[in-house]
Write an enzyme that holds these catalytic residues in place. Structure first.
Site, PDB file in Angstrom:
ATOM      1  N   GLU A 107       2.840   0.488   4.864  1.00  0.00           N
ATOM      2  CA  GLU A 107       3.397   0.207   3.306  1.00  0.00           C
ATOM      3  C   GLU A 107       4.462   1.507   2.993  1.00  0.00           C
ATOM      4  OE1 GLU A 107       0.161  -2.299   0.915  1.00  0.00           O
ATOM      5  OE2 GLU A 107      -0.553  -0.518   1.600  1.00  0.00           O
ATOM      6  N   GLU A 127      -6.543  -3.736   6.470  1.00  0.00           N
ATOM      7  CA  GLU A 127      -7.191  -3.959   5.154  1.00  0.00           C
ATOM      8  C   GLU A 127      -8.558  -4.927   5.128  1.00  0.00           C
ATOM      9  OE1 GLU A 127      -4.083  -1.524   4.286  1.00  0.00           O
ATOM     10  OE2 GLU A 127      -4.147  -3.230   5.299  1.00  0.00           O
TER      11      GLU A 127
END
Length: 253
Positions: A107, A127
């Protein structure tokens, strides 16, 4: 902060600010001290008229594993998560990636303007394997930086994207030999600095403005997704399984 505490170091290379995440024993995971260090460096980049571009990198072994799951990372006033994820910038920032950029590390790269990756670089959003969701921008930035089906696969399977594939699909700007990502990123930054900084800032601002509504909506749906998983048994099981180094036992609740 004292030199013993510092996990982020930065230096000027002419018009370019180089920001290094140096917490290799923790795979350059971002804790509060590290987030504050990134924030301090990027505040300098934005506020100093003598700096025209920035490069953010990790160590030669790893870019970043994202949030420190034990200590957390927190947010900063100007940068948001990791001191940079929600930052509004008018100066270009290049990610120079060696080794894994997983979870929040990916990210961070998605939040940059350009990406230089060595052949050791690997990008992933694991995730879903932890029972959580990507909460630092990937739920909307991945689909802008990558083909939709690729972004979807990464988000729901935790699949790994290597540097060559990233280059083929347009996410990575330059692929380098191992150990050369920073050097090539600096060459690219120097190339940018040969352009008018006013023109560069105007171009980046214009591009960002066209996505403002999408970004606002992206943060809204991200918050909804986070709220949903935070209330789930799967989230608690995923985190427990990670720390206990065992496969998770999902319930779907």
């Amino acid at each position: 902060m004292s030199s013993e505490e510092a996990t982020v170091r930065y230096e000027r290379r002419g018009r370019v600010l180089v920001v290094r995440i140096e917490r290799e024993a923790k795979r350059n995971a971002i804790d509060r001290i590290t987030a504050d260090g990134i924030d301090e460096a990027l505040n300098l980049l934005e506020d100093d008229d003598e700096l025209w571009a920035g490069v953010i990198t990790g160590t030669t072994a790893v870019f970043s594993a994202g949030t420190d799951l034990k200590d957390g990372s927190g947010r900063t006033e100007r940068g948001g998560e990791y001191g940079m994820i929600r930052r509004r910038r008018a100066k270009p920032l290049i990610a120079a990636v060696e080794g894994p950029a997983f979870g929040g590390g990916f990210e961070i790269a998605l939040a940059c303007d350009l990406v230089v990756a060595s052949r050791t670089a690997r990008f992933a959003l694991p995730e879903s394997r932890r029972g959580v969701v990507a909460s630092s921008g990937a739920l909307f930035r991945a689909m802008r930086a990558l083909p939709l089906n690729v972004a979807r696969e990464l988000l729901i399977t935790g699949a790994v994207l290597d540097a060559e594939r990233g280059y083929q699909i347009g996410f990575v700007n330059r692929v380098t030999d191992p150990g050369q990502a920073l050097a090539v990123a600096l060459e690219l930054a120097d190339d940018i600095c040969a352009s008018s900084p006013v023109s560069v800032a105007a171009s980046l601002t214009a591009l960002a403005a066209q996505h403002d509504a999408d970004v606002a909506a992206g943060w809204e749906v991200t918050a909804e997704a986070v709220e949903r998983v935070m209330a789930s048994d799967d989230m608690r099981e995923g985190v427990a399984a990670f720390f206990e180094k065992r496969p998770p036992r999902w319930t779907g609740h």
